[in-house]
Write a protein that holds these residues in place. Structure first.
Motif, mmCIF file in Angstrom:
data_model
loop_
_atom_site.group_PDB
_atom_site.id
_atom_site.type_symbol
_atom_site.label_atom_id
_atom_site.label_comp_id
_atom_site.label_asym_id
_atom_site.label_seq_id
_atom_site.Cartn_x
_atom_site.Cartn_y
_atom_site.Cartn_z
ATOM 1 N N GLY A 87 40.935 26.030 -25.205
ATOM 2 C CA GLY A 87 40.598 26.691 -26.212
ATOM 3 C C GLY A 87 40.256 28.199 -26.180
ATOM 4 O O GLY A 87 39.171 28.218 -27.156
ATOM 5 N N LEU A 88 39.360 28.291 -25.030
ATOM 6 C CA LEU A 88 39.059 29.506 -23.915
ATOM 7 C C LEU A 88 40.116 30.535 -25.047
ATOM 8 O O LEU A 88 39.952 32.066 -25.275
ATOM 9 C CB LEU A 88 39.538 29.807 -22.390
ATOM 10 C CG LEU A 88 39.295 31.416 -21.994
ATOM 11 C CD1 LEU A 88 37.814 31.269 -22.445
ATOM 12 C CD2 LEU A 88 40.036 31.528 -20.750
ATOM 13 N N ASP A 89 41.361 30.035 -25.369
ATOM 14 C CA ASP A 89 42.316 31.417 -26.391
ATOM 15 C C ASP A 89 41.168 31.714 -27.478
ATOM 16 O O ASP A 89 41.402 32.699 -28.782
ATOM 17 C CB ASP A 89 43.201 30.826 -26.231
ATOM 18 C CG ASP A 89 43.461 29.300 -27.635
ATOM 19 O OD1 ASP A 89 42.929 28.775 -27.585
ATOM 20 O OD2 ASP A 89 44.779 29.259 -28.152
ATOM 21 N N ARG A 90 40.558 30.849 -28.006
ATOM 22 C CA ARG A 90 39.374 31.539 -29.534
ATOM 23 C C ARG A 90 38.919 32.598 -29.185
ATOM 24 O O ARG A 90 37.496 32.864 -30.028
ATOM 25 C CB ARG A 90 39.520 29.575 -29.977
ATOM 26 C CG ARG A 90 40.123 29.299 -30.372
ATOM 27 C CD ARG A 90 39.733 28.417 -31.511
ATOM 28 N NE ARG A 90 39.348 27.249 -30.755
ATOM 29 C CZ ARG A 90 38.965 26.112 -29.987
ATOM 30 N NH1 ARG A 90 40.580 25.424 -30.143
ATOM 31 N NH2 ARG A 90 38.359 24.966 -30.093
ATOM 32 N N VAL A 91 38.291 32.457 -27.263
ATOM 33 C CA VAL A 91 37.016 33.421 -27.553
ATOM 34 C C VAL A 91 37.393 35.072 -28.172
ATOM 35 O O VAL A 91 38.656 35.145 -27.726
ATOM 36 C CB VAL A 91 36.972 33.604 -26.052
ATOM 37 C CG1 VAL A 91 37.156 35.279 -25.428
ATOM 38 C CG2 VAL A 91 36.697 32.331 -25.364
ATOM 39 N N GLU A 92 36.612 35.681 -28.393
ATOM 40 C CA GLU A 92 36.435 36.607 -29.562
ATOM 41 C C GLU A 92 36.493 37.649 -28.309
ATOM 42 O O GLU A 92 35.277 37.490 -27.495
ATOM 43 C CB GLU A 92 35.406 36.404 -30.597
ATOM 44 C CG GLU A 92 35.278 36.142 -31.058
ATOM 45 C CD GLU A 92 34.890 36.092 -32.266
ATOM 46 O OE1 GLU A 92 33.563 36.787 -32.440
ATOM 47 O OE2 GLU A 92 34.611 35.115 -34.134
ATOM 48 N N LEU A 93 37.530 39.018 -27.980
ATOM 49 C CA LEU A 93 37.510 39.945 -27.361
ATOM 50 C C LEU A 93 35.860 41.196 -27.347
ATOM 51 O O LEU A 93 35.824 41.426 -26.521
ATOM 52 C CB LEU A 93 38.862 40.442 -27.424
ATOM 53 C CG LEU A 93 39.355 39.783 -26.909
ATOM 54 C CD1 LEU A 93 41.748 40.476 -26.733
ATOM 55 C CD2 LEU A 93 39.643 38.933 -25.277
ATOM 56 N N PRO A 94 35.967 41.112 -29.261
ATOM 57 C CA PRO A 94 34.697 42.042 -28.876
ATOM 58 C C PRO A 94 33.544 41.881 -28.616
ATOM 59 O O PRO A 94 32.759 41.987 -28.069
ATOM 60 C CB PRO A 94 34.631 42.671 -30.377
ATOM 61 C CG PRO A 94 36.170 42.270 -30.763
ATOM 62 C CD PRO A 94 36.544 41.245 -30.539
ATOM 63 N N ALA A 95 33.284 40.292 -28.642
ATOM 64 C CA ALA A 95 32.198 40.038 -27.895
ATOM 65 C C ALA A 95 32.134 39.823 -26.703
ATOM 66 O O ALA A 95 31.247 39.687 -26.123
ATOM 67 C CB ALA A 95 32.518 37.982 -28.870
ATOM 68 N N ALA A 96 32.992 39.786 -26.017
ATOM 69 C CA ALA A 96 33.163 39.560 -24.661
ATOM 70 C C ALA A 96 32.936 40.580 -23.856
ATOM 71 O O ALA A 96 32.323 41.279 -22.853
ATOM 72 C CB ALA A 96 34.935 38.755 -23.766
ATOM 73 N N ALA A 110 33.137 31.365 -24.217
ATOM 74 C CA ALA A 110 33.794 30.519 -24.273
ATOM 75 C C ALA A 110 32.728 28.838 -24.659
ATOM 76 O O ALA A 110 32.568 27.952 -25.538
ATOM 77 C CB ALA A 110 34.536 29.839 -23.488
ATOM 78 N N LEU A 111 31.632 29.162 -23.472
ATOM 79 C CA LEU A 111 30.220 28.077 -23.272
ATOM 80 C C LEU A 111 29.547 28.561 -24.954
ATOM 81 O O LEU A 111 29.578 27.752 -25.155
ATOM 82 C CB LEU A 111 29.981 28.226 -22.338
ATOM 83 C CG LEU A 111 30.572 28.167 -21.154
ATOM 84 C CD1 LEU A 111 29.096 28.093 -19.652
ATOM 85 C CD2 LEU A 111 30.610 26.725 -20.897
ATOM 86 N N ALA A 112 28.867 29.499 -25.116
ATOM 87 C CA ALA A 112 27.927 30.656 -26.735
ATOM 88 C C ALA A 112 29.309 29.741 -27.758
ATOM 89 O O ALA A 112 28.386 29.033 -28.192
ATOM 90 C CB ALA A 112 28.268 31.585 -26.870
ATOM 91 N N ALA A 113 30.375 29.202 -28.024
ATOM 92 C CA ALA A 113 31.531 28.742 -28.620
ATOM 93 C C ALA A 113 31.578 27.357 -28.699
ATOM 94 O O ALA A 113 32.327 27.073 -29.485
ATOM 95 C CB ALA A 113 32.626 29.669 -28.911
ATOM 96 N N ASP A 114 31.073 26.610 -27.787
ATOM 97 C CA ASP A 114 31.350 25.894 -27.230
ATOM 98 C C ASP A 114 32.742 25.722 -27.286
ATOM 99 O O ASP A 114 33.417 23.990 -27.564
ATOM 100 C CB ASP A 114 31.252 24.218 -28.245
ATOM 101 C CG ASP A 114 30.575 22.947 -27.553
ATOM 102 O OD1 ASP A 114 30.378 22.653 -26.306
ATOM 103 O OD2 ASP A 114 30.419 21.909 -28.457
ATOM 104 N N LEU A 115 33.724 25.873 -26.388
ATOM 105 C CA LEU A 115 34.883 25.530 -26.323
ATOM 106 C C LEU A 115 35.372 25.440 -24.981
ATOM 107 O O LEU A 115 34.303 25.407 -23.948
ATOM 108 C CB LEU A 115 35.897 27.129 -25.932
ATOM 109 C CG LEU A 115 35.526 28.345 -27.548
ATOM 110 C CD1 LEU A 115 36.465 29.354 -27.644
ATOM 111 C CD2 LEU A 115 35.949 26.984 -29.029
#
Length: 166
Positions: free
Chosen positions: A69-78, A60-65
């Motif tokens: 907005g956390l819901d836009r985190v990509e699970l493959p990236a996690a 989330a921090l890397a995507a500036d969320l």
């Protein structure tokens, strides 16, 4: 008009912690139906949640969320965070006492040990189950998480029995 201090709402870490807990609870609640082992996840529930939250928070921090907005985190990236730099994600997590701080300290004390690897493997298993079941975004899991939450509440009610029963 007096001075009023407005309590800040939940921050990104709190949302990450709540989302990670829901991801784990879904995994535990659906493990039998998916024919998946859940013993390690169940046994290390708290540290697995904090490790997942650290990965979600990192992305989330890397995507500036921020916040929801956390819901836009990509699970493959996690998932990739857990594979490649789980310890640094835990180190950067702003976990405070009562909000994963104790589990964070446990994880940091266990880094570079088989105990940490067991927890990391359990967290990877949770994310793998979600990725196999739905889309790549945390938001894509909302329906499945809500359905498992309802099923979990129904199971709890069934265990209590009818109101007033002795």
């Amino acid at each position: 008009m007096g001075d009023r201090t407005v309590e800040p709402g939940p921050g990104l870490w709190e949302y990450a912690l709540a989302a990670a807990d829901e991801l784990v609870l879904w995994h535990l609640g659906t493990a039998a139906a998916r024919q998946d082992r859940a013993e390690e996840v169940q046994e290390h529930h708290g540290p697995v949640v904090v490790l997942l939250a650290a990965a979600l928070h990192d992305r989330a921090l890397a995507a500036d969320l921020a916040g929801t907005g956390l819901d836009r985190v990509e699970l493959p990236a996690a998932y990739q965070v857990l594979e490649s730099h789980a310890v640094s994600a835990v180190e950067a997590a702003p976990a405070a006492a009562g909000l994963g701080g104790e589990q964070r300290e446990h994880l940091l004390a266990a880094r570079e040990t088989p105990a940490f690897d067991v927890i990391r493997t359990a967290a990877l298993r949770v994310l793998a189950g979600h990725l196999a079941d739905g889309g790549p975004l945390l938001a894509d899991r909302a329906g499945a998480l809500a359905a498992e939450g309802r099923a979990r509440r129904l199971r709890q009610l069934e265990h209590r029995g009818p109101a007033g029963a002795v």
